[in-house]
Design an enzyme around this catalytic site. Structure first.
Site, PDB file in Angstrom:
ATOM      1  N   TYR A 144       0.540  -2.383   7.309  1.00  0.00           N
ATOM      2  CA  TYR A 144       0.925  -3.700   6.780  1.00  0.00           C
ATOM      3  C   TYR A 144       1.983  -3.475   5.717  1.00  0.00           C
ATOM      4  O   TYR A 144       1.814  -2.633   4.827  1.00  0.00           O
ATOM      5  CB  TYR A 144      -0.304  -4.385   6.170  1.00  0.00           C
ATOM      6  CG  TYR A 144      -0.008  -5.724   5.520  1.00  0.00           C
ATOM      7  CD1 TYR A 144       0.350  -6.825   6.294  1.00  0.00           C
ATOM      8  CD2 TYR A 144      -0.097  -5.890   4.144  1.00  0.00           C
ATOM      9  CE1 TYR A 144       0.609  -8.057   5.707  1.00  0.00           C
ATOM     10  CE2 TYR A 144       0.159  -7.123   3.543  1.00  0.00           C
ATOM     11  CZ  TYR A 144       0.516  -8.196   4.329  1.00  0.00           C
ATOM     12  OH  TYR A 144       0.776  -9.423   3.740  1.00  0.00           O
ATOM     13  N   ASP A 239       6.251   3.350   2.468  1.00  0.00           N
ATOM     14  CA  ASP A 239       5.681   2.192   1.770  1.00  0.00           C
ATOM     15  C   ASP A 239       4.500   2.676   0.927  1.00  0.00           C
ATOM     16  O   ASP A 239       3.418   2.938   1.431  1.00  0.00           O
ATOM     17  CB  ASP A 239       5.233   1.143   2.797  1.00  0.00           C
ATOM     18  CG  ASP A 239       4.687  -0.105   2.116  1.00  0.00           C
ATOM     19  OD1 ASP A 239       4.458  -0.076   0.890  1.00  0.00           O
ATOM     20  OD2 ASP A 239       4.472  -1.110   2.821  1.00  0.00           O
ATOM     21  N   LYS A 267       1.481  -2.904  -6.749  1.00  0.00           N
ATOM     22  CA  LYS A 267       0.092  -2.780  -7.231  1.00  0.00           C
ATOM     23  C   LYS A 267      -0.029  -2.032  -8.563  1.00  0.00           C
ATOM     24  O   LYS A 267       0.151  -2.626  -9.614  1.00  0.00           O
ATOM     25  CB  LYS A 267      -0.771  -2.162  -6.138  1.00  0.00           C
ATOM     26  CG  LYS A 267      -0.752  -3.055  -4.866  1.00  0.00           C
ATOM     27  CD  LYS A 267      -1.828  -2.723  -3.883  1.00  0.00           C
ATOM     28  CE  LYS A 267      -1.647  -3.435  -2.562  1.00  0.00           C
ATOM     29  NZ  LYS A 267      -2.512  -4.557  -2.321  1.00  0.00           N
TER      30      LYS A 267
HETATM   31  C1  LIG Z   1       1.250  -1.013   2.053  1.00  0.00           C
HETATM   32  C2  LIG Z   1       1.549  -2.397   1.603  1.00  0.00           C
HETATM   33  N1  LIG Z   1       2.812  -2.841   1.638  1.00  0.00           N
HETATM   34  C3  LIG Z   1       3.131  -4.079   1.234  1.00  0.00           C
HETATM   35  C4  LIG Z   1       2.171  -4.950   0.786  1.00  0.00           C
HETATM   36  C5  LIG Z   1       2.539  -6.326   0.347  1.00  0.00           C
HETATM   37  O1  LIG Z   1       2.401  -6.442  -1.025  1.00  0.00           O
HETATM   38  P1  LIG Z   1       2.201  -7.889  -1.692  1.00  0.00           P
HETATM   39  O2  LIG Z   1       0.854  -8.375  -1.273  1.00  0.00           O
HETATM   40  O3  LIG Z   1       2.317  -7.599  -3.166  1.00  0.00           O
HETATM   41  O4  LIG Z   1       3.291  -8.752  -1.201  1.00  0.00           O
HETATM   42  C6  LIG Z   1       0.843  -4.529   0.746  1.00  0.00           C
HETATM   43  C7  LIG Z   1      -0.222  -5.438   0.291  1.00  0.00           C
HETATM   44  O5  LIG Z   1      -1.379  -5.166   0.328  1.00  0.00           O
HETATM   45  C8  LIG Z   1       0.525  -3.221   1.154  1.00  0.00           C
HETATM   46  O6  LIG Z   1      -0.731  -2.769   1.158  1.00  0.00           O
END
Ligand SMILES: Cc1ncc(COP(=O)(O)O)c(C=O)c1O
Length: 429
Positions: A144, A239, A267
């Site tokens: 994700y 990511d 985060k």
């Molecule tokens: C690996 C990863 N990338 C991107 C995101 C998206 O981040 P946000 O919820 O701050 O938009 C998340 C959210 O959990 C994530 O776990």
């Protein structure tokens, strides 16, 4: 546990917010029941509006690595609040956090602050497309990367929890530029590069996937992605929104010794405030506006309060503090592992750094297909038994769990006791 106030809250919230929530996975649809309305949080605990206290392993989905409401962050934020809440102009706090990120993550030559992980990943692939002049992005099934259009193709997290393959409203002409491949399958990636190398702008990966449950990438797979990208000029994007400062003090890049072109952070770097970032090699980052032609902007980006919180939190996360959290995470998972053996439960448990996860499965889970095949009915039963015992875990089999510096050995013991009671109940049928 009495949850009548949470239930009343949720009734009303459904009249206001779609599904009663402001982010789908909070809805508890994957585990039945209704979400708890949280009144406050301190250290390793959260408390709902009915006054029930839970040991929290969700930690706002990862950010609260020091635990909730850490004194150092609160003090810094309080001081900063009195100086104004947003300037829309450069400020010292953003430079402090930027410099600290560069010091902690030496591969990060330049970085741009944004407000959410979604913005970070969306901007990173725009940059990849902008600098390569190519269209296609490769991602992995069950990973994700936030909810922007190019990524909602066979994604994990809330999309998977709701049993959706993708999202309505995404133009097919855009979705077709995203190639989704099985996680940990280097051969599939090699085949795609053979067919499309000159069209691939970048490959994005959660090096340790935390959105299909917790599934580590293998070193061969990750090094393979890096090699193919180097060879063909596609950008290698890691990511680290979830894994940054979580699976290793230098994130998954540090854990596996990777050399990405770009990374996305979020985060932990914001200590619970809306902070994320993308960055990496200066040759690419210098193509971002105002220096270069790839446009990216934000009214609240580099917000002084959020930057101050991030800086205070990250400064307190020393390698000693990090090591202590890893030790506790391993203790919890080892304790769980022996209970699983003792009670012969159909459960795979693992931890990586300060993250842990479990699958109701007989065999190790290495990709999304196996994660999907795990026993979701058993997960739901186990989840609700543990919740009743005051253990708050991520309400979906497609999510990871987290520890913080505030979790005590007593918390861990209490958690293991709760698991043992749950296992006994499940065994007794
Ligand atoms: C690996 C990863 N990338 C991107 C995101 C998206 O981040 P946000 O919820 O701050 O938009 C998340 C959210 O959990 C994530 O776990």
């Amino acid at each position: 546990m009495k949850t009548s106030k949470s239930q009343a809250y949720f009734q009303q919230a459904q009249e206001v917010f779609p599904g009663g929530v402001n982010s789908p996975v909070r809805s508890f649809q994957a585990v039945g029941g209704e979400p708890l309305c949280i009144a406050k949080a301190q250290g390793s605990y959260i408390e709902d509006i009915d006054g029930n206290r839970y040991i929290d392993y969700v930690l706002s989905w990862g950010p609260m690595i020091l635990g909730h409401a850490p004194k150092t962050v609160l003090e810094a934020v309080n001081k900063s609040l009195s100086l104004g809440t947003s300037f829309g102009a450069p400020c010292q706090a953003e430079l402090d956090l930027g410099l600290l990120l560069k010091e902690r993550l030496p591969y990060l030559e330049k970085v741009r602050m944004v407000n959410s992980g979604t913005e970070a990943t969306m901007s990173a692939i725009r940059l990849a497309r902008g600098v390569t002049g190519r269209k296609k992005i490769v991602k992995f099934i069950g990973c994700y990367h936030g909810h922007s259009d190019s990524f909602l193709v066979q994604a994990g997290s809330g999309v998977a929890s709701l049993g959706m393959a993708s999202s309505a409203g995404i133009l097919p002409e855009l979705a077709q530029e995203t190639i989704a491949l099985p996680f940990n399958d280097l051969e599939a990636l090699e085949a795609v590069f053979e067919a499309y190398a000159s069209d691939i702008a970048g490959v994005i990966v959660e090096a340790v996937a935390g959105n299909m449950g917790l599934v580590p990438g293998t070193p061969t797979f990750l090094q393979g992605i890096q090699k193919l990208c180097k060879k063909t000029g596609a950008l290698f994007i890691v990511d680290e929104v979830m894994t940054g400062f979580r699976v290793h003090i230098q994130g998954a890049v540090g854990l596996f010794g990777l050399e990405p072109d770009l990374v996305c952070l979020g985060k932990v770097i914001g200590s619970g405030f809306p902070v994320a970032a993308f960055g990496g090699k200066a040759i690419w980052m210098d193509q971002v506006a105002p220096l270069g032609p790839v446009y990216q902007a934000g009214t609240l980006s580099g917000n002084p309060i959020a930057m101050t919180a991030g800086y205070a939190g990250l400064s307190a996360l020393t390698s000693e503090v990090f090591k202590a959290i890893v030790e506790k995470t391993s203790y919890l998972v080892e304790g769980l592992q022996s209970l699983v053996e003792q009670y012969q439960m159909k459960l795979q448990v693992l931890s990586i750094g300060t993250m842990f996860g479990f699958f109701c499965s007989d065999k190790p889970v290495t990709n999304f297909e196996l994660s999907q095949a795990s026993d979701h009915e058993l997960f739901t039963q186990l989840y609700n038994l543990l919740l009743n015992e005051g253990i708050y875990l991520a309400p979906s089999p497609y999510e990871a769990n987290f520890l913080s510096a505030a979790h005590t050995w007593e918390d861990l013991q209490e958690t293991l006791t709760a698991f043992e009671m749950a296992f006994k109940t499940l065994k007794e049928g």
